[in-house]
Design an enzyme around this catalytic site. Structure first.
Site, PDB file in Angstrom:
ATOM      1  N   ASP A 158       0.836  -1.201   0.000  1.00 26.65           N
ATOM      2  CA  ASP A 158       0.000   0.000   0.000  1.00 26.65           C
ATOM      3  C   ASP A 158       0.873   1.255   0.000  1.00 26.65           C
ATOM      4  O   ASP A 158       0.660   2.180  -0.794  1.00 26.65           O
ATOM      5  CB  ASP A 158      -0.915  -0.010   1.227  1.00 26.65           C
ATOM      6  CG  ASP A 158      -1.727   1.263   1.367  1.00 26.65           C
ATOM      7  OD1 ASP A 158      -2.768   1.377   0.698  1.00 26.65           O
ATOM      8  OD2 ASP A 158      -1.322   2.146   2.149  1.00 26.65           O
ATOM      9  N   LYS A 162       1.526   4.370  -2.977  1.00 28.23           N
ATOM     10  CA  LYS A 162       1.473   5.797  -2.663  1.00 28.23           C
ATOM     11  C   LYS A 162       2.786   6.488  -3.019  1.00 28.23           C
ATOM     12  O   LYS A 162       2.789   7.605  -3.548  1.00 28.23           O
ATOM     13  CB  LYS A 162       1.158   5.983  -1.178  1.00 28.23           C
ATOM     14  CG  LYS A 162      -0.225   5.492  -0.786  1.00 28.23           C
ATOM     15  CD  LYS A 162      -0.427   5.518   0.716  1.00 28.23           C
ATOM     16  CE  LYS A 162      -1.805   5.012   1.101  1.00 28.23           C
ATOM     17  NZ  LYS A 162      -1.989   4.941   2.568  1.00 28.23           N
TER      18      LYS A 162
END
Length: 248
Positions: A158, A162
């Site tokens: 994750d 980003k």
């Protein structure tokens, strides 16, 4: 390639149709059923919407990381539409609009920060309360912070998505997220925090990207020893924090 229709969204699911529903196809009344289906390529849907001048808002970080250059070009081609994705990366800061508008006259040289709230919650609990990895993961799952399975969070994927988005915005470089070295928190133990304490540090999962003197870009996601004098060391719980360094 053979086209497979897996879902059809209609206003009235109960209405009788004058055509045969393809085998394996589901008729739904809620658009979210399509939007949240990981087997459906949302990039094509978003590109088509932008091409029609629609305003698109999404927090799908993996999709954005993989397709941001194409999405930006699509918006340029059809100015009537827009593509907003602030919630995809540390939405509470906010960092997307900051990089797009506040650093226009600067040259960003590095980005470093806590980019995943779930893992920061877990590491904070281990550091402050001495809780075990298994216990904090169970608590994070119970509270709804961690998905089931929690791999995207705890493996660092994750945060990697980003970081890939931030690299494009800060440095103008599209970095395929799979090319970013990534090590999550699954191997972190309480022993690591004992050693960190001896060195006046704590343990955080950080996303880091910086421009090298030769103009190349370095980027990685990994657990790091963070000295207690660093502002990131005091960011606990589900909070995120990004540090941006630039030169005029």
């Amino acid at each position: 390639a053979e086209l497979q229709i897996v879902k059809i969204c209609v206003r009235d699911v109960a209405k009788k149709r004058d055509f045969e529903i393809p085998a394996g196809c589901e008729v739904v009344g809620d658009p979210k059923s399509i939007l949240e289906d990981d087997t459906i390529d949302m990039a094509d849907i978003i590109m088509a919407a932008i091409a029609k001048g629609k305003h698109v808002v999404t927090g799908n970080k993996a999709l954005i990381a993989a397709n941001l250059p194409e999405l930006q070009q699509a918006v340029k081609a059809v100015p009537a539409g827009s593509f907003s994705y602030e919630a995809a990366v540390c939405g509470g800061i906010p960092i997307i609009q900051t990089l797009k508008h506040d650093y226009v006259g600067d040259r960003v040289t590095s980005i470093m920060g806590i980019m995943n709230g779930t893992t920061n919650f877990m590491l904070s609990k281990m550091a402050i309360e001495g809780a075990s990895y298994d216990d904090v993961l169970a608590e994070a799952t119970k509270l709804g912070y961690a998905e089931s399975p929690p791999d995207f969070d705890v493996e660092g994927w994750d945060a990697r998505s980003k970081l890939a988005i931030l690299c494009k915005l800060a440095f103008g470089v599209h970095v395929p997220e799979e090319s970013i070295p990534c090590m999550g928190i699954t191997r972190v133990s309480l022993e690591d925090f004992k050693y960190a304490h001896q060195m006046k540090c704590t343990v955080k999962l950080l996303g880091v990207a910086s421009m090298n003197p030769d103009g190349t870009l370095s980027a990685h996601v990994s657990t790091c020893m963070v000295h207690l004098t660093n502002q990131l060391s005091g960011v606990n719980g589900v909070l995120n924090c990004i540090s941006v360094t630039s030169s005029v």
